[in-house]
Write a protein that holds these residues in place. Structure first.
Motif, mmCIF file in Angstrom:
data_model
loop_
_atom_site.group_PDB
_atom_site.id
_atom_site.type_symbol
_atom_site.label_atom_id
_atom_site.label_comp_id
_atom_site.label_asym_id
_atom_site.label_seq_id
_atom_site.Cartn_x
_atom_site.Cartn_y
_atom_site.Cartn_z
ATOM 1 N N THR A 31 0.825 -1.218 0.000
ATOM 2 C CA THR A 31 0.000 0.000 0.000
ATOM 3 C C THR A 31 0.855 1.263 0.000
ATOM 4 O O THR A 31 0.415 2.317 -0.454
ATOM 5 C CB THR A 31 -0.971 0.040 1.197
ATOM 6 N N GLY A 32 2.087 1.164 0.508
ATOM 7 C CA GLY A 32 2.984 2.329 0.485
ATOM 8 C C GLY A 32 3.198 2.819 -0.944
ATOM 9 O O GLY A 32 3.292 4.021 -1.203
ATOM 10 N N TYR A 35 0.541 5.294 -1.955
ATOM 11 C CA TYR A 35 0.793 6.643 -1.416
ATOM 12 C C TYR A 35 1.937 7.303 -2.181
ATOM 13 O O TYR A 35 1.928 8.505 -2.430
ATOM 14 C CB TYR A 35 1.111 6.581 0.089
ATOM 15 N N ARG A 36 2.923 6.498 -2.541
ATOM 16 C CA ARG A 36 4.067 7.038 -3.287
ATOM 17 C C ARG A 36 3.644 7.525 -4.673
ATOM 18 O O ARG A 36 4.167 8.519 -5.176
ATOM 19 C CB ARG A 36 5.164 5.967 -3.410
ATOM 20 N N SER A 96 4.830 10.278 2.919
ATOM 21 C CA SER A 96 4.550 10.332 4.357
ATOM 22 C C SER A 96 3.766 11.590 4.707
ATOM 23 O O SER A 96 2.823 11.549 5.509
ATOM 24 C CB SER A 96 5.882 10.264 5.125
ATOM 25 N N ALA A 99 0.214 11.398 3.215
ATOM 26 C CA ALA A 99 -0.579 10.380 3.928
ATOM 27 C C ALA A 99 -1.200 10.912 5.216
ATOM 28 O O ALA A 99 -2.018 10.241 5.830
ATOM 29 C CB ALA A 99 0.294 9.165 4.239
ATOM 30 N N ARG A 105 -6.037 9.574 2.041
ATOM 31 C CA ARG A 105 -6.284 8.257 2.640
ATOM 32 C C ARG A 105 -7.610 7.684 2.146
ATOM 33 O O ARG A 105 -7.720 6.501 1.857
ATOM 34 C CB ARG A 105 -6.273 8.326 4.167
ATOM 35 N N GLY A 125 1.715 -2.037 5.118
ATOM 36 C CA GLY A 125 1.547 -0.589 5.176
ATOM 37 C C GLY A 125 1.739 -0.075 6.591
ATOM 38 O O GLY A 125 2.653 -0.526 7.301
ATOM 39 N N ARG A 126 0.901 0.888 6.976
ATOM 40 C CA ARG A 126 1.014 1.477 8.321
ATOM 41 C C ARG A 126 -0.251 1.263 9.140
ATOM 42 O O ARG A 126 -0.214 1.229 10.357
ATOM 43 C CB ARG A 126 1.259 2.994 8.224
ATOM 44 N N ASP A 127 -1.403 1.177 8.423
ATOM 45 C CA ASP A 127 -2.694 1.131 9.124
ATOM 46 C C ASP A 127 -3.535 -0.049 8.657
ATOM 47 O O ASP A 127 -4.756 -0.002 8.717
ATOM 48 C CB ASP A 127 -3.467 2.437 8.857
ATOM 49 N N ARG A 176 10.358 10.350 9.647
ATOM 50 C CA ARG A 176 9.260 9.598 9.016
ATOM 51 C C ARG A 176 8.484 8.813 10.082
ATOM 52 O O ARG A 176 7.250 8.807 10.083
ATOM 53 C CB ARG A 176 9.835 8.659 7.967
ATOM 54 N N ASP A 180 4.556 9.402 10.731
ATOM 55 C CA ASP A 180 3.618 8.295 10.521
ATOM 56 C C ASP A 180 2.905 7.894 11.823
ATOM 57 O O ASP A 180 1.765 7.438 11.803
ATOM 58 C CB ASP A 180 4.341 7.079 9.922
ATOM 59 N N ARG A 183 0.320 11.274 13.257
ATOM 60 C CA ARG A 183 -0.730 11.978 12.504
ATOM 61 C C ARG A 183 -2.095 11.674 13.144
ATOM 62 O O ARG A 183 -2.257 10.670 13.857
ATOM 63 C CB ARG A 183 -0.686 11.558 11.035
HETATM 64 O O1 DC Z 1 6.097 1.856 3.144
HETATM 65 P P1 DC Z 1 6.515 3.057 2.324
HETATM 66 O O2 DC Z 1 7.799 3.673 2.769
HETATM 67 O O3 DC Z 1 6.499 2.783 0.855
HETATM 68 O O4 DC Z 1 5.338 4.154 2.583
HETATM 69 C C1 DC Z 1 5.491 5.493 2.204
HETATM 70 C C2 DC Z 1 4.627 6.370 3.100
HETATM 71 O O5 DC Z 1 3.248 6.156 2.829
HETATM 72 C C3 DC Z 1 4.754 6.126 4.600
HETATM 73 O O6 DC Z 1 5.797 6.890 5.176
HETATM 74 C C4 DC Z 1 3.417 6.525 5.145
HETATM 75 C C5 DC Z 1 2.473 6.274 4.005
HETATM 76 N N1 DC Z 1 1.666 5.060 4.189
HETATM 77 C C6 DC Z 1 0.536 5.171 4.988
HETATM 78 O O7 DC Z 1 0.300 6.216 5.571
HETATM 79 N N2 DC Z 1 -0.296 4.104 5.126
HETATM 80 C C7 DC Z 1 -0.025 2.939 4.523
HETATM 81 N N3 DC Z 1 -0.876 1.916 4.672
HETATM 82 C C8 DC Z 1 1.141 2.804 3.732
HETATM 83 C C9 DC Z 1 1.979 3.880 3.591
#
Ligand code: DC
Length: 219
Positions: A31-32, A35-36, A96, A99, A105, A125-127, A176, A180, A183
């Motif tokens: 999923t990153g 966002y990228r 970041s 996001a 989102r 991902g993150r969430d 970062r 992350d 937020r």
């Molecule tokens: O995993 P990555 O470094 O490719 O992700 C890049 C940015 O995208 C990360 O710093 C925060 C955001 N991100 C997010 O907020 N939620 C996700 N599920 C995946 C990435």
């Protein structure tokens, strides 16, 4: 079955997620990368995520599509394959920041949930465990110390022929992590029911074996 892997930048999520998915015959969803791709569009068009009106306008002109070629995820930004270009450091930092914004989102949430509904996916991902797939059968929180993550990133960049500054890498990782984790919307944190794995002193193979074994137990 869905597997969620969350964790901070540089914890080895994508390498480990890719290999675990392959062993389990799951589809890997990064999923990153989504966002990228949005971040790349913002950078190219000089749009600040802080400018709400400009961000909304930009998002209406962005179409993100995920495809699989030879088993590898490809990300398309308005029909252009940007899978390589989005790996740049500046794109990750912009991702970041972008996001932290709810319209960004929201745009990606439906795409992520649709992918998970259509197949056995391992999504990182993150969430993911906390927000995108709260009912995932297995959730992993994968982390490693800042020192170890900075060192891994340095090696990666050196292998690409760059001469990175370790202090800058460390500072970027810390900034970062902070952004992350702090937020307002869907910040990075361990889901209550996630298995915590610290990969600082583990090999990739060890982490993959642990995840594969947990997944088999829950199937
Ligand atoms: O995993 P990555 O470094 O490719 O992700 C890049 C940015 O995208 C990360 O710093 C925060 C955001 N991100 C997010 O907020 N939620 C996700 N599920 C995946 C990435």
């Amino acid at each position: 079955m869905n597997i969620a892997i969350d964790g901070p930048a540089g914890a080895g999520k994508s390498t480990i997620a890719k290999r675990s998915a392959k062993e389990l015959s799951f589809i890997y969803v990064d999923t990153g990368a989504m966002y990228r791709a949005i971040a790349l569009y913002l950078l190219r068009n000089d749009v600040s995520p802080e400018d709400e009106a400009a961000l909304t306008k930009a998002l209406s002109g962005i179409n993100i599509r995920i495809a699989y070629e030879d088993g590898a995820q490809q990300v398309y930004l308005n029909d252009e394959n940007v899978s390589t270009e989005i790996r740049k450091e500046e794109v990750g930092n912009m991702a970041s920041l972008a996001a932290t914004k709810s319209p960004v989102r929201e745009k990606l949430l439906a795409l992520q949930r649709d992918l998970a509904a259509s197949a056995d996916v391992l999504m990182d991902g993150r969430d993911i465990g906390t927000n995108v797939l709260p009912n995932a059968e297995l959730k992993i929180y994968l982390t490693a110390s800042v020192d170890v993550r900075a060192e891994r990133r340095r090696k990666e960049l050196e292998e690409k022929g760059e001469t990175p500054d370790i202090e800058k890498i460390r500072a970027d990782i810390e900034a970062r992590d902070y952004q992350d984790m702090h937020r307002d919307i869907a910040p990075l944190k361990q889901a209550d029911d996630a298995v915590w794995i610290d990969s600082s002193d583990m090999t990739i193979e060890e982490v993959v074996a642990r995840i594969v074994s947990l997944a088999k137990e829950r199937r």
